[in-house]
Design a protein around this motif. Sequence first.
Motif, PDB file in Angstrom:
ATOM      1  N   GLY A 132       2.550  -6.426   2.542  1.00  0.00           N
ATOM      2  CA  GLY A 132       2.134  -6.215   3.913  1.00  0.00           C
ATOM      3  C   GLY A 132       1.534  -4.824   4.040  1.00  0.00           C
ATOM      4  N   LYS A 133       2.023  -4.043   5.004  1.00  0.00           N
ATOM      5  CA  LYS A 133       1.559  -2.659   5.152  1.00  0.00           C
ATOM      6  C   LYS A 133       2.451  -1.657   4.422  1.00  0.00           C
ATOM      7  CE  LYS A 133      -0.974  -2.983   9.518  1.00  0.00           C
ATOM      8  NZ  LYS A 133      -1.147  -2.392  10.867  1.00  0.00           N
ATOM      9  N   THR A 134       3.399  -2.187   3.669  1.00  0.00           N
ATOM     10  CA  THR A 134       4.338  -1.331   2.944  1.00  0.00           C
ATOM     11  C   THR A 134       3.880  -1.139   1.504  1.00  0.00           C
ATOM     12  OG1 THR A 134       6.205  -1.984   4.325  1.00  0.00           O
ATOM     13  CG2 THR A 134       6.723  -1.091   2.158  1.00  0.00           C
ATOM     14  N   PRO A 168       6.936   2.560   4.033  1.00  0.00           N
ATOM     15  CA  PRO A 168       6.547   1.663   5.127  1.00  0.00           C
ATOM     16  C   PRO A 168       5.341   2.196   5.902  1.00  0.00           C
ATOM     17  CG  PRO A 168       8.917   2.117   5.148  1.00  0.00           C
ATOM     18  CD  PRO A 168       8.290   3.081   4.193  1.00  0.00           C
ATOM     19  N   ASP A 169       4.532   1.271   6.428  1.00  0.00           N
ATOM     20  CA  ASP A 169       3.397   1.603   7.300  1.00  0.00           C
ATOM     21  C   ASP A 169       2.467   2.639   6.685  1.00  0.00           C
ATOM     22  OD1 ASP A 169       4.472  -0.079   9.324  1.00  0.00           O
ATOM     23  OD2 ASP A 169       5.813   1.546   9.943  1.00  0.00           O
ATOM     24  N   TYR A 170       2.274   2.564   5.378  1.00  0.00           N
ATOM     25  CA  TYR A 170       1.430   3.558   4.707  1.00  0.00           C
ATOM     26  C   TYR A 170      -0.037   3.150   4.710  1.00  0.00           C
ATOM     27  CZ  TYR A 170      -0.049   7.015   1.261  1.00  0.00           C
ATOM     28  OH  TYR A 170      -0.680   8.053   0.622  1.00  0.00           O
ATOM     29  N   LEU A 171      -0.294   1.830   4.734  1.00  0.00           N
ATOM     30  CA  LEU A 171      -1.676   1.345   4.660  1.00  0.00           C
ATOM     31  C   LEU A 171      -2.316   1.332   6.040  1.00  0.00           C
ATOM     32  CD1 LEU A 171      -1.139  -1.767   2.345  1.00  0.00           C
ATOM     33  CD2 LEU A 171      -1.518   0.605   1.696  1.00  0.00           C
ATOM     34  N   THR A 172      -3.621   1.535   6.064  1.00  0.00           N
ATOM     35  CA  THR A 172      -4.404   1.360   7.281  1.00  0.00           C
ATOM     36  C   THR A 172      -5.335   0.172   7.067  1.00  0.00           C
ATOM     37  OG1 THR A 172      -4.346   3.722   7.785  1.00  0.00           O
ATOM     38  CG2 THR A 172      -6.056   2.413   8.848  1.00  0.00           C
TER      39      THR A 172
END
Length: 648
Positions: A453-455, A525-529
Amino acid sequence: MRSGPFKIFIVFQWILFSLCPGQLRSQASAELLRFQQKYPGNSMVYELEQQEMTVEMKKGKPLIRMKEYSSRIVLQDNATILSDYKYYFNKTHQLKDIHAYSLVPEGDRYNKVPVKDFVRTSEIDDGIFYDDEYAYNFNFKSVGKGTKLVVESETELPELFIPVTFTFKRHAPVEKARLSLSYPGNVKIRYRLFGDSDTSLIKCTSIRQGNKTIITWEADEIKGFETDNVAPDSRYFIPHIIIQVAAYEAEGQIVPVIGTVGDLYTYCYKNLKDTIQAVGSKVKKLSDSLSEGKERDEDKVNAIYQWVQRQIRYVAIEDGENGVVPCNAELVLQRMYGDCKGKTSLLVGLLRSQNLKVSYAWVGTRSIPYSFSEFPQRGCSNHMVAVWWNEKGEPVILDGTTQFHRMYEIPAAIQGKECMIEKGVNDYMIYSIPVAPPSANTCIDSMYISFSGKTLVGTGTESYTGDRRAEMLYLFSRSDTSHYSEILSSKLPKASNKFIVNSVSIQDPSGASKSFIVNFSFTVPDYLTQDKDRIYVNLNLDRFPGNLSIDDDRTMPVEAEQPFDNIFRCTLKIPESYILEKIPDSSEFNEPEFGFSQHYSLKNGSLTLTTRVYFAFQVINGEKMKSFSRMLSALHRAYSKSIVLIKK
């Protein structure tokens, strides 16, 4: 061990000059306004820092007397923290008298409010088992804006081997600093001015009055300084004078004190009196057991060295003469603890019992800027090590206070420093300890990441050598597994504060291997844009050396803990449904003292970022700091690069 005069150098910052009555009737409000305008933004100013040092002959030898005076003026209402004060002294600096008082402004006059309660306390430093230092604690009364805080004292220094230090620069501005030295013709004095900044402000005058020489050093309007965690000890750059009695004449004979390196060696060698003796039976028995089955001298030395490192607990001891005199080997073995001198004494005893050539050596750590060859004095050394002479007759430094340095690995704290090696009653050697190259102190950080996911999900391996290996081994050896993640997180300058270390394991916790290896897994977590069919990700997860930056107008030097190589590799397995938009450009900045390189490579569907940062210096200053600042700026720009993945 510590060097006494530098721990208590605050004692030598002032001279007693009596205030005339007119000063108490001075225009208090006008003085405050003048200082506020002259030194805006400062909570206080050292109005006057004076010290009078008088050397006179008493009972056939010199006696040093100190009269000191310090006056600080409070410039802001929120400076009440200045009311608490400590005045340090010890057995070698005998306090004869002390007075302190506040001069509280009342209109255009000052009202003198004496300090009545002086509480004597023992001062124990962290890591010091016994410390002979004391302090008088007291509290200034009625401290507010415009108040002057005055301390007057008198001390005697019966120990001629201890130098006197006067420092001109403080953390706050100094309106006037003055040092006076008076000595008779039958006493020889040596002195030297140290420091890189503001030394040109110091004016020196010398006059003769009968049989006496009087030298005065003065400086006006000296700016305060601020330090930070990348600056060396302030003695490297602030102006200060060291004064040493070199010799004196008594009954027609010249009595040397410390005028040459040879004099200093004679003094230091006398302190080995309890260790220059036959090896005891317990030391011999232990040495035989540690050397059993080992044919080569090097293997015997290594076994004995490691045993002392790991089994004899390091405990610093400061107690008058015991601060400079080593315990004998039998006593250290009996106690199973010792300071640097005691552990060295045991090392020497164990090695000599195997008929190995070994010596004591005095050395100053990098916390002090002095060298034996430049200005010999007791303050040149604050540490002791053993030296084994190998088959080629070369000195091998053995620092028993370290726990995990391997043989031939010299702790960074003494690299680049001179040591004075004992070779007999009147024989010594001044040896410059080599500085290890960056390749001797490495950290190789390898990460393998993927997306969930975004992780960001990944595994990593850290491999350490040299000083960095010893540091990490020390940290992990003192903790149980529940703290491993905390240790690793504290040592790695990661790109996101959301970086979570999930598991940690270490290889070879005994420290027998050349490298210390840490394996770990992590998530971010939430590292990707993500934007429609594009993913933006920055592979610079390790951003050594963190947020370090240097201002262009910096005047303080910059110190590195040790020369080192930091190599980071991050490999991303590109998802099958995405392609890489382009490979980012490479970046580099190379100078002999520092630099970095960064490049990306694509192979078999995986993108690998490799970044190398190296420091090949211990201390830099002057124009080199501007270049270092440019290097850091270029490195931070490289760290800001992201890659773009496009959905197929």
